[in-house]
Design an enzyme around this catalytic site. Structure first.
Site, PDB file in Angstrom:
ATOM      1  N   ASP A 123     -25.996  -0.720  -0.896  1.00  0.00           N
ATOM      2  CA  ASP A 123     -27.364  -0.226  -0.801  1.00  0.00           C
ATOM      3  C   ASP A 123     -27.397   1.206  -0.266  1.00  0.00           C
ATOM      4  O   ASP A 123     -28.175   2.035  -0.742  1.00  0.00           O
ATOM      5  CB  ASP A 123     -28.195  -1.136   0.119  1.00  0.00           C
ATOM      6  CG  ASP A 123     -28.482  -2.500  -0.498  1.00  0.00           C
ATOM      7  OD1 ASP A 123     -28.301  -2.650  -1.714  1.00  0.00           O
ATOM      8  OD2 ASP A 123     -28.881  -3.408   0.254  1.00  0.00           O
TER       9      ASP A 123
ATOM     10  N   ASN B  32     -13.192   4.761  -0.905  1.00  0.00           N
ATOM     11  CA  ASN B  32     -12.401   3.540  -0.909  1.00  0.00           C
ATOM     12  C   ASN B  32     -13.040   2.646   0.149  1.00  0.00           C
ATOM     13  O   ASN B  32     -12.837   2.847   1.343  1.00  0.00           O
ATOM     14  CB  ASN B  32     -10.931   3.797  -0.575  1.00  0.00           C
ATOM     15  CG  ASN B  32     -10.104   2.516  -0.679  1.00  0.00           C
ATOM     16  OD1 ASN B  32     -10.643   1.416  -0.673  1.00  0.00           O
ATOM     17  ND2 ASN B  32      -8.791   2.664  -0.781  1.00  0.00           N
TER      18      ASN B  32
ATOM     19  N   TYR C 122       0.794  -1.231   0.000  1.00  0.00           N
ATOM     20  CA  TYR C 122       0.000   0.000   0.000  1.00  0.00           C
ATOM     21  C   TYR C 122       0.829   1.286   0.000  1.00  0.00           C
ATOM     22  O   TYR C 122       0.270   2.384   0.043  1.00  0.00           O
ATOM     23  CB  TYR C 122      -0.954  -0.007   1.201  1.00  0.00           C
ATOM     24  CG  TYR C 122      -1.955  -1.135   1.129  1.00  0.00           C
ATOM     25  CD1 TYR C 122      -2.905  -1.187   0.108  1.00  0.00           C
ATOM     26  CD2 TYR C 122      -1.943  -2.180   2.054  1.00  0.00           C
ATOM     27  CE1 TYR C 122      -3.805  -2.233   0.022  1.00  0.00           C
ATOM     28  CE2 TYR C 122      -2.848  -3.223   1.977  1.00  0.00           C
ATOM     29  CZ  TYR C 122      -3.778  -3.250   0.961  1.00  0.00           C
ATOM     30  OH  TYR C 122      -4.675  -4.278   0.871  1.00  0.00           O
TER      31      TYR C 122
ATOM     32  N   HIS D  34      -9.434   2.375  -5.380  1.00  0.00           N
ATOM     33  CA  HIS D  34      -8.573   1.433  -4.659  1.00  0.00           C
ATOM     34  C   HIS D  34      -7.131   1.803  -4.967  1.00  0.00           C
ATOM     35  O   HIS D  34      -6.792   2.082  -6.125  1.00  0.00           O
ATOM     36  CB  HIS D  34      -8.827  -0.011  -5.102  1.00  0.00           C
ATOM     37  CG  HIS D  34     -10.202  -0.492  -4.779  1.00  0.00           C
ATOM     38  ND1 HIS D  34     -10.555  -0.935  -3.526  1.00  0.00           N
ATOM     39  CD2 HIS D  34     -11.323  -0.563  -5.545  1.00  0.00           C
ATOM     40  CE1 HIS D  34     -11.836  -1.278  -3.534  1.00  0.00           C
ATOM     41  NE2 HIS D  34     -12.323  -1.057  -4.747  1.00  0.00           N
TER      42      HIS D  34
ATOM     43  N   HIS E 291     -15.592  -5.782  -1.119  1.00  0.00           N
ATOM     44  CA  HIS E 291     -15.666  -7.130  -1.685  1.00  0.00           C
ATOM     45  C   HIS E 291     -16.818  -7.939  -1.098  1.00  0.00           C
ATOM     46  O   HIS E 291     -17.125  -9.024  -1.588  1.00  0.00           O
ATOM     47  CB  HIS E 291     -14.354  -7.879  -1.427  1.00  0.00           C
ATOM     48  CG  HIS E 291     -13.146  -7.124  -1.851  1.00  0.00           C
ATOM     49  ND1 HIS E 291     -12.972  -6.674  -3.146  1.00  0.00           N
ATOM     50  CD2 HIS E 291     -12.065  -6.684  -1.156  1.00  0.00           C
ATOM     51  CE1 HIS E 291     -11.818  -6.017  -3.233  1.00  0.00           C
ATOM     52  NE2 HIS E 291     -11.253  -6.003  -2.037  1.00  0.00           N
TER      53      HIS E 291
HETATM   54  O1  CA2 Z   1      -6.206  -1.190  -2.648  1.00  0.00           O
HETATM   55  C1  CA2 Z   1      -7.076  -0.708  -1.915  1.00  0.00           C
HETATM   56  O2  CA2 Z   1      -7.240   0.506  -1.757  1.00  0.00           O
HETATM   57  C2  CA2 Z   1      -7.941  -1.651  -1.068  1.00  0.00           C
HETATM   58  O3  CA2 Z   1      -9.256  -1.090  -1.003  1.00  0.00           O
HETATM   59  C3  CA2 Z   1      -7.323  -1.689   0.314  1.00  0.00           C
HETATM   60  C4  CA2 Z   1      -7.995  -2.697   1.237  1.00  0.00           C
HETATM   61  C5  CA2 Z   1      -8.110  -4.063   0.588  1.00  0.00           C
HETATM   62  O4  CA2 Z   1      -8.851  -4.942   1.428  1.00  0.00           O
HETATM   63  C6  CA2 Z   1      -8.780  -3.990  -0.768  1.00  0.00           C
HETATM   64  O5  CA2 Z   1      -8.788  -5.272  -1.336  1.00  0.00           O
HETATM   65  C7  CA2 Z   1      -8.039  -3.028  -1.687  1.00  0.00           C
HETATM   66  C8  CA2 Z   1      -7.205  -2.819   2.532  1.00  0.00           C
HETATM   67  C9  CA2 Z   1      -7.119  -1.537   3.312  1.00  0.00           C
HETATM   68  C10 CA2 Z   1      -6.214  -1.748   4.469  1.00  0.00           C
HETATM   69  O6  CA2 Z   1      -5.045  -1.003   4.261  1.00  0.00           O
HETATM   70  C11 CA2 Z   1      -3.962  -1.328   4.998  1.00  0.00           C
HETATM   71  C12 CA2 Z   1      -2.930  -0.412   4.960  1.00  0.00           C
HETATM   72  C13 CA2 Z   1      -1.782  -0.663   5.652  1.00  0.00           C
HETATM   73  C14 CA2 Z   1      -1.664  -1.817   6.391  1.00  0.00           C
HETATM   74  C15 CA2 Z   1      -2.687  -2.729   6.440  1.00  0.00           C
HETATM   75  C16 CA2 Z   1      -3.847  -2.480   5.732  1.00  0.00           C
END
Ligand code: CA2
Length: 148
Positions: A90, A77, A26, A103, A83
């Protein structure tokens, strides 16, 4: 002069951890940095933004339900809830507002369970895989749609 366009930016569960964990997935940009960049872009484009992050589905839904009293559009986001959550979809649909889904990572290039979004079907469009700049691109698209 016409009223400024107003956008509610909604950030789902765990996005408060951005920049502190899993930088290989990320990146190192924090949520506060993303919000500062969005606020600057909005100001330059004569728009207003408000930010809301929660780790709780019900709190996200409550905030989305209130959105039409102030906002002209929603940038979201949904994080992992995107998912799985029919209720979040809704709530977004019920606002009647244009929604852009963002995302950071490319959800289509990751695990199979991330390739489906409950939100996309009620969104104007989706920005995925472009990192933090995706938020700015999504905001610009939403403001253009709203006729800034
Ligand atoms: O890519 C994205 O922005 C997501 O929405 C991020 C979500 C993930 O479940 C989606 O599949 C894609 C996860 C957000 C959590 O972000 C974190 C950041 C740092 C450490 C742990 C989680």
């Amino acid at each position: 002069m016409s009223d400024p366009r107003r956008v509610l930016v909604v950030q789902g569960p765990n996005l408060n951890l951005l920049g502190t964990r899993e930088p290989e997935v990320y990146g190192t940009t924090t949520l506060d940095e993303i919000h500062a960049d969005l606020a600057a872009a909005a100001k330059a484009w004569g728009a207003e933004v408000e930010f809301f992050q929660s780790n709780h589905e019900g709190a996200l839904i409550d905030r989305i339900q209130e959105a039409p009293s102030w906002a002209d559009g929603i940038l979201i986001n949904p994080a992992g809830l995107g998912h799985t959550s029919v209720s979040l979809r809704d709530a977004l649909a019920a606002t009647g507002l244009p929604v852009v889904e963002v995302h950071l990572s490319n959800i289509f290039a990751r695990e199979e369970f991330r390739r489906h979004s409950t939100i996309s079907g009620v969104a104007l469009g989706v920005v995925t895989g472009l990192g933090p700049i995706g938020y700015r691109l999504a905001l610009e698209a939403l403001l253009r749609h709203l006729g800034r």
